[in-house]
Scaffold this active site. Structure first.
Site, PDB file in Angstrom:
ATOM      1  N   ASN A  34      20.140  17.377-104.133  1.00 18.46           N
ATOM      2  CA  ASN A  34      20.786  17.791-102.869  1.00 18.46           C
ATOM      3  C   ASN A  34      22.184  17.208-102.672  1.00 18.46           C
ATOM      4  O   ASN A  34      23.040  17.883-102.105  1.00 18.46           O
ATOM      5  CB  ASN A  34      19.875  17.527-101.673  1.00 18.46           C
ATOM      6  CG  ASN A  34      19.531  16.084-101.493  1.00 18.46           C
ATOM      7  OD1 ASN A  34      19.537  15.330-102.450  1.00 18.46           O
ATOM      8  ND2 ASN A  34      19.239  15.676-100.272  1.00 18.46           N
TER       9      ASN A  34
ATOM     10  N   GLU B 263      14.674   5.968-101.768  1.00 16.61           N
ATOM     11  CA  GLU B 263      15.238   6.726-100.642  1.00 16.61           C
ATOM     12  C   GLU B 263      14.517   8.059-100.644  1.00 16.61           C
ATOM     13  O   GLU B 263      14.716   8.871-101.551  1.00 16.61           O
ATOM     14  CB  GLU B 263      16.752   6.940-100.824  1.00 16.61           C
ATOM     15  CG  GLU B 263      17.576   5.673-100.905  1.00 16.61           C
ATOM     16  CD  GLU B 263      17.701   4.949 -99.571  1.00 16.61           C
ATOM     17  OE1 GLU B 263      17.178   5.437 -98.551  1.00 16.61           O
ATOM     18  OE2 GLU B 263      18.310   3.863 -99.565  1.00 16.61           O
TER      19      GLU B 263
ATOM     20  N   CYS C 255      18.178  14.746 -96.513  1.00 10.66           N
ATOM     21  CA  CYS C 255      17.073  13.893 -96.052  1.00 10.66           C
ATOM     22  C   CYS C 255      17.336  13.382 -94.640  1.00 10.66           C
ATOM     23  O   CYS C 255      16.407  13.002 -93.947  1.00 10.66           O
ATOM     24  CB  CYS C 255      16.895  12.746 -97.028  1.00 10.66           C
ATOM     25  SG  CYS C 255      18.443  11.964 -97.423  1.00 10.66           S
TER      26      CYS C 255
ATOM     27  N   GLU D 287      20.554   0.872 -99.351  1.00  8.35           N
ATOM     28  CA  GLU D 287      21.712   1.074-100.214  1.00  8.35           C
ATOM     29  C   GLU D 287      22.961   0.872 -99.373  1.00  8.35           C
ATOM     30  O   GLU D 287      22.911   0.805 -98.144  1.00  8.35           O
ATOM     31  CB  GLU D 287      21.695   2.499-100.785  1.00  8.35           C
ATOM     32  CG  GLU D 287      20.473   2.768-101.639  1.00  8.35           C
ATOM     33  CD  GLU D 287      20.583   4.055-102.437  1.00  8.35           C
ATOM     34  OE1 GLU D 287      20.456   5.136-101.824  1.00  8.35           O
ATOM     35  OE2 GLU D 287      20.791   3.979-103.654  1.00  8.35           O
TER      36      GLU D 287
HETATM   37  P1  NAD Z   1      12.100  15.187-106.569  1.00  8.87           P
HETATM   38  O1  NAD Z   1      11.345  14.012-106.104  1.00  8.87           O
HETATM   39  O2  NAD Z   1      11.327  16.310-107.155  1.00  8.87           O
HETATM   40  O3  NAD Z   1      13.133  14.803-107.712  1.00  8.87           O
HETATM   41  C1  NAD Z   1      14.076  13.776-107.554  1.00  8.87           C
HETATM   42  C2  NAD Z   1      14.485  13.247-108.909  1.00  8.87           C
HETATM   43  O4  NAD Z   1      13.327  12.630-109.497  1.00  8.87           O
HETATM   44  C3  NAD Z   1      14.925  14.322-109.908  1.00  8.87           C
HETATM   45  O5  NAD Z   1      15.956  13.811-110.719  1.00  8.87           O
HETATM   46  C4  NAD Z   1      13.678  14.551-110.738  1.00  8.87           C
HETATM   47  O6  NAD Z   1      13.944  15.027-112.024  1.00  8.87           O
HETATM   48  C5  NAD Z   1      13.090  13.156-110.786  1.00  8.87           C
HETATM   49  N1  NAD Z   1      11.647  13.124-111.055  1.00  8.87           N
HETATM   50  C6  NAD Z   1      10.733  14.084-110.804  1.00  8.87           C
HETATM   51  N2  NAD Z   1       9.513  13.676-111.224  1.00  8.87           N
HETATM   52  C7  NAD Z   1       9.673  12.433-111.745  1.00  8.87           C
HETATM   53  C8  NAD Z   1       8.763  11.487-112.326  1.00  8.87           C
HETATM   54  N3  NAD Z   1       7.481  11.736-112.461  1.00  8.87           N
HETATM   55  N4  NAD Z   1       9.270  10.293-112.740  1.00  8.87           N
HETATM   56  C9  NAD Z   1      10.593  10.012-112.586  1.00  8.87           C
HETATM   57  N5  NAD Z   1      11.483  10.873-112.052  1.00  8.87           N
HETATM   58  C10 NAD Z   1      11.041  12.065-111.626  1.00  8.87           C
HETATM   59  O7  NAD Z   1      12.986  15.610-105.348  1.00  8.87           O
HETATM   60  P2  NAD Z   1      14.084  16.762-105.258  1.00  8.87           P
HETATM   61  O8  NAD Z   1      13.337  18.043-105.143  1.00  8.87           O
HETATM   62  O9  NAD Z   1      15.075  16.662-106.341  1.00  8.87           O
HETATM   63  O10 NAD Z   1      14.862  16.355-103.912  1.00  8.87           O
HETATM   64  C11 NAD Z   1      14.396  16.711-102.655  1.00  8.87           C
HETATM   65  C12 NAD Z   1      13.685  15.547-101.964  1.00  8.87           C
HETATM   66  O11 NAD Z   1      14.466  14.367-102.010  1.00  8.87           O
HETATM   67  C13 NAD Z   1      13.430  15.798-100.498  1.00  8.87           C
HETATM   68  O12 NAD Z   1      12.102  15.489-100.175  1.00  8.87           O
HETATM   69  C14 NAD Z   1      14.385  14.841 -99.770  1.00  8.87           C
HETATM   70  O13 NAD Z   1      13.979  14.435 -98.528  1.00  8.87           O
HETATM   71  C15 NAD Z   1      14.507  13.738-100.725  1.00  8.87           C
HETATM   72  N6  NAD Z   1      15.817  13.047-100.575  1.00  8.87           N
HETATM   73  C16 NAD Z   1      15.892  11.839 -99.968  1.00  8.87           C
HETATM   74  C17 NAD Z   1      17.095  11.192 -99.815  1.00  8.87           C
HETATM   75  C18 NAD Z   1      17.223   9.840 -99.174  1.00  8.87           C
HETATM   76  O14 NAD Z   1      18.258   9.210 -99.278  1.00  8.87           O
HETATM   77  N7  NAD Z   1      16.212   9.332 -98.507  1.00  8.87           N
HETATM   78  C19 NAD Z   1      18.251  11.779-100.313  1.00  8.87           C
HETATM   79  C20 NAD Z   1      18.148  13.002-100.938  1.00  8.87           C
HETATM   80  C21 NAD Z   1      16.913  13.622-101.081  1.00  8.87           C
END
Ligand code: NAD
Length: 464
Positions: free
Chosen positions: A141, A239, A273, A443
């Site tokens: 995102n 996060e 998020c 962070e």
């Molecule tokens: P996601 O959890 O599917 O993926 C995030 C990252 O983790 C990607 O790079 C993905 O390849 C990696 N990943 C996936 N499975 C993994 C595993 N088993 N082991 C290690 N890494 C793995 O999330 P997304 O779909 O990319 O992003 C959307 C989500 O992220 C939303 O729920 C949003 O709220 C959250 N988000 C939170 C913040 C914050 O700062 N709190 C910021 C941005 C997004």
């Protein structure tokens, strides 16, 4: 525009699509497990020299990295528009944020002070020792800022970094890694490894050479990362998701609150998020607020993200758009805005829904798209109770002219980042992170280098 390429090959290929048109952009080759291990090994080998660089020299290299990013703001922004569908205005801000965060933490190597603590029989001092290799896992995102919030303070504290961008959005991270090398950051100090979460990301968790994982993404994957890190008592920052409340009191400037609410909920097509995806309005102002909100939503400019005046572009993928659409299927829709240009692409109209109850999924579930739910509240206590009735706690806003109430409510909402009469969340000068299931650790802000180092205490006897 030249598109960056990945030096890895064995983990297959990801076809990058332009979210605004669904047209193929390029194929990015991915790392497999062996290539990931080799990248981690190189980062491990680069670590002793990087940590030993004099603080002033490390600072100079980070400033030079920031200058290289600054010289390529437009190129990075165009890449992000193409890869992520971000509006050009947002994408420029995001590239500028990487530059600013690097500049801010470039000051850290020369100022990462320990303490001298009074003790009997000698002198006691503390040191901030770097951890080693830090693994950073980035979601799709905000590919640029979230990467920078991890790698800039990690490098400043003397660590080397391996970074995995999200499968969908690898282009800007790959380009930033090229710029780091051009700026003189030594080989192996900052490495971008595109690949699958279950392969590259998981290896960051299981590899004993990676000493800390910084993960931003979904709460579900974050919990798995935390469990995995427990095996080695590996340091971890999470996060995660959010379902933040925008609380509007009747004494607020209602025009301002309604005019800014769409930006708070639909910026980055709601894939944020920190999105204020729940609006709570004091009952006496509820109908007036909705009257004011409707024109603000219908005039929200959903347009080709290359247009300078676009306020919202497409969603990242067909899958994400379908998942958000399924989340509001059958919901009570109050009104919605423009859907965006015709033709291909992953477009969706910003939508305002009225939940049927406090357990309605549109009120409780993070949809991660351009949807905002609105409900009334009765008094301050009711507003706080409703705002806190969620497993999340990332951000939130309070609109009121009563300063005392603003502070009371800000202290009572269980959230890491509150703003009063605005929707500000992430400023690199200040700490950012979540309460409850929105995350663990913080962070940014002045203390970020501390979370990329261990405190070491040394006692020197004066009696010998
Ligand atoms: P996601 O959890 O599917 O993926 C995030 C990252 O983790 C990607 O790079 C993905 O390849 C990696 N990943 C996936 N499975 C993994 C595993 N088993 N082991 C290690 N890494 C793995 O999330 P997304 O779909 O990319 O992003 C959307 C989500 O992220 C939303 O729920 C949003 O709220 C959250 N988000 C939170 C913040 C914050 O700062 N709190 C910021 C941005 C997004």
């Amino acid at each position: 525009m030249r598109l960056p390429t990945s030096p890895y090959a064995a983990g297959g290929v990801h076809q990058v699509l332009d979210p605004a048109s669904a047209a193929p952009v390029t194929d990015v080759t991915l790392a497999d497990l062996a290539e990931t291990d080799a990248a981690i090994e190189r980062a491990h080998r680069a670590y002793p020299a990087w940590r030993a660089i004099a603080p002033g020299e490390r600072a100079r290299l980070l400033r030079s990295f920031a200058a290289a990013v600054d010289a390529h703001i437009d190129e990075l922004a165009q890449l992000e528009v193409l890869n992520s569908g971000h509006t050009i205005g947002n994408a420029r801000w995001e590239a500028g944020n990487v530059r600013d965060v690097l500049t801010y933490y470039a000051a850290a190597p020369e100022r990462h002070f320990g303490r001298q603590i009074p003790v009997p029989g000698g002198i006691d001092v503390t040191f901030h020792e770097p951890l080693g290799v830090v693994g950073i896992i980035v979601p799709w995102n905000f590919p640029m800022p979230i990467a920078g919030w991890g790698f800039a303070p990690a490098l400043a504290a003397g660590n080397t970094v391996v970074l995995k961008p999200a499968e969908l959005t690898p282009l800007t991270a790959l380009r930033i890694a090229e710029l780091a090398l051009e700026a003189g950051i030594p080989e192996g100090v900052f490495t971008v490894v595109p690949g699958k979460g279950a392969v590259v990301g998981e290896r960051f968790v299981t590899s004993p050479l990676v000493r800390k994982v910084c993960f931003t993404g979904s709460t579900e994957v974050g919990k798995g990362i935390m469990r995995g890190c427990a095996d080695q008592v590996k340091r971890v920052t999470l996060e995660l998701g959010g379902k933040s409340a925008n609380i509007v009191f009747a004494d607020a400037d209602l025009e301002q609150a309604a005019a800014t609410a769409p930006g708070g909920a639909f910026d980055n097509a709601g894939q944020d998020c920190c999105a204020r995806s729940r609006i709570l309005v004091e009952r006496s102002a509820y109908h007036r607020f909705l009257e004011l909100l409707e024109p603000a939503v219908t005039s929200f400019r959903v347009a080709d993200p290359r247009n300078e005046d676009a306020q919202m572009g497409p969603l990242i993928s067909a899958k994400q758009r379908d998942s958000v659409a399924a989340g509001i299927d059958g919901a009570d829709i109050a009104f919605s805005g423009r859907r965006g240009p015709d033709g291909g692409g992953f477009w969706m109209a910003p939508t305002v829904v009225i939940p049927r109850s406090l357990t309605d999924p549109v009120w409780t579930k993070e949809l991660f798209g351009p949807v905002v739910a609105v409900l009334p509240f009765d008094d301050e206590a009711d507003a706080i109770a409703k705002a806190n009735d969620t497993e999340y706690g990332l951000s939130g806003s309070i609109f009121t002219r009563d300063l005392g109430r603003a502070l009371r409510v800000a202290r009572a909402v269980e959230s890491g980042n509150l703003s009063v009469n605005s929707h500000s969340s992430v400023r690199y000068w200040t700490p950012f992170g979540g309460f409850k299931q929105s995350g663990l650790g913080r962070e940014l802000g002045p203390d970020a280098p501390d979370s990329f180092s261990e405190t070491k205490n040394v006692f020197i006897s004066t009696d010998a």
